[in-house]
Write a protein that holds these residues in place. Structure first.
Motif, PDB file in Angstrom:
ATOM      1  N   GLU A  60      -8.547 -10.641 -12.197  1.00 42.38           N
ATOM      2  CA  GLU A  60      -7.663  -9.628 -12.781  1.00 42.38           C
ATOM      3  C   GLU A  60      -6.980  -8.794 -11.699  1.00 42.38           C
ATOM      4  N   ALA A  61      -7.728  -8.428 -10.625  1.00 43.00           N
ATOM      5  CA  ALA A  61      -7.130  -7.639  -9.545  1.00 43.00           C
ATOM      6  C   ALA A  61      -6.034  -8.432  -8.844  1.00 43.00           C
ATOM      7  N   ALA A  62      -6.325  -9.696  -8.524  1.00 41.77           N
ATOM      8  CA  ALA A  62      -5.339 -10.536  -7.838  1.00 41.77           C
ATOM      9  C   ALA A  62      -4.112 -10.759  -8.706  1.00 41.77           C
ATOM     10  N   ASP A  63      -4.333 -11.069  -9.972  1.00 44.35           N
ATOM     11  CA  ASP A  63      -3.210 -11.352 -10.871  1.00 44.35           C
ATOM     12  C   ASP A  63      -2.365 -10.109 -11.147  1.00 44.35           C
ATOM     13  N   THR A  64      -3.002  -8.931 -11.160  1.00 43.06           N
ATOM     14  CA  THR A  64      -2.244  -7.699 -11.355  1.00 43.06           C
ATOM     15  C   THR A  64      -1.323  -7.444 -10.169  1.00 43.06           C
ATOM     16  N   VAL A  65      -1.824  -7.676  -8.964  1.00 40.83           N
ATOM     17  CA  VAL A  65      -0.976  -7.513  -7.782  1.00 40.83           C
ATOM     18  C   VAL A  65       0.197  -8.481  -7.844  1.00 40.83           C
ATOM     19  N   THR A  66      -0.077  -9.730  -8.214  1.00 39.02           N
ATOM     20  CA  THR A  66       1.008 -10.710  -8.350  1.00 39.02           C
ATOM     21  C   THR A  66       2.044 -10.241  -9.358  1.00 39.02           C
ATOM     22  N   SER A  67       1.570  -9.734 -10.487  1.00 38.95           N
ATOM     23  CA  SER A  67       2.475  -9.251 -11.523  1.00 38.95           C
ATOM     24  C   SER A  67       3.347  -8.110 -10.999  1.00 38.95           C
ATOM     25  N   VAL A  68       2.734  -7.175 -10.283  1.00 37.81           N
ATOM     26  CA  VAL A  68       3.486  -6.049  -9.714  1.00 37.81           C
ATOM     27  C   VAL A  68       4.514  -6.546  -8.701  1.00 37.81           C
ATOM     28  N   LEU A  69       4.149  -7.542  -7.889  1.00 35.82           N
ATOM     29  CA  LEU A  69       5.046  -8.026  -6.843  1.00 35.82           C
ATOM     30  C   LEU A  69       6.254  -8.785  -7.390  1.00 35.82           C
ATOM     31  N   THR A  70       6.195  -9.227  -8.628  1.00 36.95           N
ATOM     32  CA  THR A  70       7.400  -9.820  -9.217  1.00 36.95           C
ATOM     33  C   THR A  70       8.483  -8.760  -9.391  1.00 36.95           C
ATOM     34  N   GLY A  71       8.057  -7.497  -9.544  1.00 32.22           N
ATOM     35  CA  GLY A  71       9.022  -6.411  -9.679  1.00 32.22           C
ATOM     36  C   GLY A  71       9.778  -6.146  -8.391  1.00 32.22           C
ATOM     37  N   VAL A  72       9.143  -6.385  -7.233  1.00 35.63           N
ATOM     38  CA  VAL A  72       9.814  -6.209  -5.948  1.00 35.63           C
ATOM     39  C   VAL A  72      10.994  -7.162  -5.843  1.00 35.63           C
ATOM     40  N   VAL A  73      10.805  -8.364  -6.392  1.00 38.88           N
ATOM     41  CA  VAL A  73      11.861  -9.381  -6.342  1.00 38.88           C
ATOM     42  C   VAL A  73      12.940  -9.102  -7.384  1.00 38.88           C
ATOM     43  N   ASP A  74      12.526  -8.795  -8.593  1.00 35.78           N
ATOM     44  CA  ASP A  74      13.495  -8.656  -9.680  1.00 35.78           C
ATOM     45  C   ASP A  74      14.175  -7.290  -9.733  1.00 35.78           C
ATOM     46  N   ASP A  75      13.496  -6.265  -9.218  1.00 37.25           N
ATOM     47  CA  ASP A  75      14.072  -4.927  -9.352  1.00 37.25           C
ATOM     48  C   ASP A  75      13.771  -4.066  -8.133  1.00 37.25           C
TER      49      ASP A  75
END
Length: 766
Positions: free
Chosen positions: A566-581
């Protein structure tokens, strides 16, 4: 009763009292079991018995072991290096060695080797009993480290035996050394030693070393240069000035001084001449024929990986012995490098970076160095590596160097630590992707004994923002506070678990800005572990290594679960925002060939613009790209860390510029079919897209198309009232006056590599 009678009575009484004591002692003093056999006589006898037995065995060994034929250059074999598909990458086999007569080596240079390694060389019998005993004990105990070998013993190991660390080889080394000392003159032994030793830079023997380090023949070496080469033999990998760390440079300088001081002590060097000597800094390395372009970097990285494994499994005592084993030849080494992806990565760097550089027009363009590593997160295989423009032109591998700051690419590690440790803010609220932090620039962190007030890029204030927005915009003040909230010891522990080398890194708030050193290889491994749902990924460049005498078994690149899914996947989810926004939107999210591919990643730009990064990933491919400012050869700043600002005719070089452009060009061409992350989380941009920020118009009595001068204001989102995640209805952003009419945030455009979107990290190390 007379005196005689009294005396007799007392004596009789004493005898009566003493009798029971003698009887008791006799009865109680009887030994039982093993104590009946253990006394000082038995122990001493056993000791001498073992000594005699050992002496007898050594005498027998001395009688049966003869001096073998040499195993030097004539027996050297080729090493074959292959791509992952079995096709040949390169082969090596020509040993860089030229034997020279001792008479051609200046006498004082000869003496530097004796002073450095074995002051008693001219008077000893060829062996050092204390040093050999220590080596045997270390070998038997599994330590492997040797010490105290004479020049004769080292010559025997180099010329007659192998680098293998076994008791049998050590005993043979002793016997042969004694015989060689009897059969050969000291000059012959010294000549053999300096002509067979490995000096690093693929150089065997003093002639090759003199050329490799000083571009002169052995006959032209000065005593200062000879002292460096003699000092180098203790640890060539660590003491090579061109690649040595600050610690390595300090150690080899100490060793150089030690060597020269010994020469004065022995009467071989005048003290006044000694004081006048200055440390002779070696010249930069030259490439080996056949190693042009990227081949040399791949060859060197494969050799290092194999050597490290030989040390790890006990085959070699240390890295230098292991490299000597590798260089001896006979290996078939298959790399994990994918031939097609390797070519694609090289093409991407050329298309997006090097083709835009012109050192003749701009001096700064000569200072730009690029490094990149691409890893399969499911297998840990290094699929492609870019080490620099050319192994002949730049010896240091930029993909594996760890002397530049990773800057903001470290921020996801802080968030991972917060999630893994279930950390809370100073207000005792759980840290999630939606937790509100104060993004005011220069705000002092709370809860730290060490004061720290990092500014944001351009000293911009953001007010209250969510963690998601702070990651998108790379807000320094937020992550400095988060690091303190988590505890910097905990942050560094998670960093180490993810694959970062944290030895010597201080647990201080300034490290939240990524002020430690890291390599693209290291960062690729950290992000690959996040991509692999928290299961440790240690990037592996070598797939297999076989020799006629042995097959080396490598550890599985995929390790244990180091942080929760869950910790790893949450970081991945947050990092998609760096790319998209966020800071990578222009170069990555809007790339023409993205084709809807989901991407997570983080930009980074270090203090004074000395490095710029983008490390990003898809579900099947992780790539880290770093740009480093390194003073060009032949200038007064040669080798120093310098600013990238102005490269290719632009301004500041940001992680969202050239690094992200290289990443996108390579990844979207090499990724295969479009894929989506399979995430076990309810947080972050990948799960719930960040609402598009809006611009609040500034009231004006007279409508105008000209910009107003109103001060920016901040729209504050609702404050969480419980531990449950709170999703603001609108991301907080700094509002600006409109130029025409209210509209959504304009999309920045750029055709260059210096979009001012990624914050520069101030070096606030206390």
């Amino acid at each position: 009763m007379g005196r005689a009678d009294e005396r007799r009575a007392r004596q009789a009484q004493g005898h009566r009292r003493a009798a029971p004591k003698r009887s008791a002692r006799g009865k109680a003093g009887r030994r039982s079991g093993i104590r009946r056999f253990l006394n000082w006589k038995t122990i001493l006898g056993t000791f001498f018995g073992f000594c005699l037995l050992g002496m007898g065995a050594f005498i027998v060994l001395y009688m049966v072991v003869d001096v073998p034929k040499g195993n030097a250059a004539a027996q050297q074999q080729s090493n074959i290096y292959q791509y992952s598909d079995g096709s040949t990458l390169t082969r090596t086999g020509k040993v860089n060695r030229e034997v020279v007569d001792l008479a051609k080596v200046p006498k004082d240079v000869q003496e530097t080797f004796v002073a450095a390694e074995n002051k008693s060389f001219y008077t000893d019998s060829g062996i050092d009993l204390k040093g050999t005993a220590r080596g045997l004990i270390n070998t038997l105990s599994g330590k492997g480290l040797q010490g105290g070998s004479t020049i004769t013993q080292q010559y025997v190991k180099n010329y007659y035996l192998t680098q293998d660390q076994t008791v049998t080889r050590k005993l043979k080394e002793m016997v042969i050394s004694l015989k060689v000392d009897q059969q050969q003159s000291k000059d012959d032994i010294l000549a053999g030693y300096i002509n067979t030793s490995y000096y690093g830079r693929n150089s065997y023997g003093i002639q090759a070393a003199a050329q490799a380090y000083y571009r002169v023949d052995a006959s032209d070496l000065t005593v200062a240069q000879g002292a460096y080469l003699a000092s180098l033999l203790q640890a060539p990998s660590q003491y090579d000035w061109a690649v040595a760390t600050d610690t390595g440079k300090e150690l080899v300088t100490e060793r150089w001084n030690y060597t020269l001081n010994n020469m004065v002590e022995q009467g071989w060097l005048d003290s006044a001449e000694r004081k006048a000597l200055k440390f002779p800094v070696p010249k930069d390395p030259q490439g080996t024929p056949g190693m042009e372009g990227q081949i040399g970097y791949l060859w060197d990285a494969a050799n290092n990986a194999l050597a490290q494994q030989l040390v790890a499994d006990g085959t070699a005592a240390d890295l230098d012995d292991a490299k000597a084993l590798v260089d001896a030849g006979g290996w078939t080494i298959k790399l994990n490098i994918d031939k097609k992806k390797q070519a694609q990565l090289e093409d991407a760097v050329k298309a997006k970076l090097t083709s835009n550089l012109d050192p003749k027009k701009r001096d700064v363009d000569a200072d730009v160095q690029a490094g990149a590593v691409s890893v399969d997160p499911k297998t840990g295989k290094v699929l492609a590596m870019y080490g620099g423009t050319d192994y002949f032109k730049h010896y240091i591998n930029n993909a594996t160097r760890a002397d530049y700051q990773p800057a903001s690419t470290f921020k996801p590690v802080i968030l991972a630590a917060a999630l893994e440790q279930n950390a809370k803010t100073q207000d005792d609220k759980p840290i999630t992707a939606n937790t509100i932090y104060d993004g005011t620039s220069g705000r002092p962190v709370k809860g730290s004994d060490i004061p720290f007030s990092p500014p944001n890029e351009d000293d911009q204030d953001y007010g209250d923002v969510t963690v998601q927005t702070a990651m998108n915009k790379s807000i320094n003040s937020v992550f400095a506070q988060m690091g303190v909230d988590v505890g910097m010891d905990n942050v560094l522990k998670v960093a180490a678990d993810l694959g970062m080398d944290t030895k010597g890194v201080q647990a201080v708030p300034a490290q939240t800005l990524g002020t430690m050193g890291a390599s693209p290889l290291e960062m690729a491994g950290i992000y690959a572990t996040l991509d692999n749902h928290g299961k440790k990924v240690t990037p592996a460049i070598v797939a297999s290594a076989e020799h006629k005498d042995r097959t080396v078994k490598f550890a599985d690149p995929i390790g244990e679960q180091v942080i929760s899914v869950e910790a790893a996947d949450t970081v991945t989810s947050v990092l998609t925002g760096v790319v998209d926004d966020g800071t990578a939107r222009v170069s990555v999210a809007q790339a023409d060939d993205r084709k809807g591919q989901q991407v997570a990643g983080k930009t980074g730009t270090s203090d004074d613009n000395k490095s710029a990064w983008f490390t990003g990933y898809t579900p099947n491919l992780v790539t880290s790209v770093g740009l480093f400012g390194e003073g060009a050869p032949g200038t007064d700043k040669e080798g120093a860390q310098v600013s990238l600002t102005g490269a290719a005719g632009g301004g500041r070089v940001n992680g969202g510029g050239f690094p992200a452009e290289i990443w996108a060009d390579y990844t979207f061409g090499a990724m295969g079919k479009v894929s989506k992350f399979d995430l076990n989380t309810t947080q972050g941009a990948a799960v719930k897209p960040t609402p598009t920020p809006t611009i609040t118009p500034t009231p004006s009595s007279t409508p105008s198309t000209e910009p107003t001068t109103a001060e920016p204001t901040t729209t504050k989102p609702p404050t969480p009232t419980s531990s449950a995640p709170v999703t603001p209805s609108e991301e907080p952003t700094t509002t600006k006056p409109p130029t025409t009419a209210p509209a959504t945030t304009p999309t920045p455009t750029s055709t260059d590599g210096w979009i001012p979107a990624d914050p520069v990290q101030p070096n606030s190390q206390p």
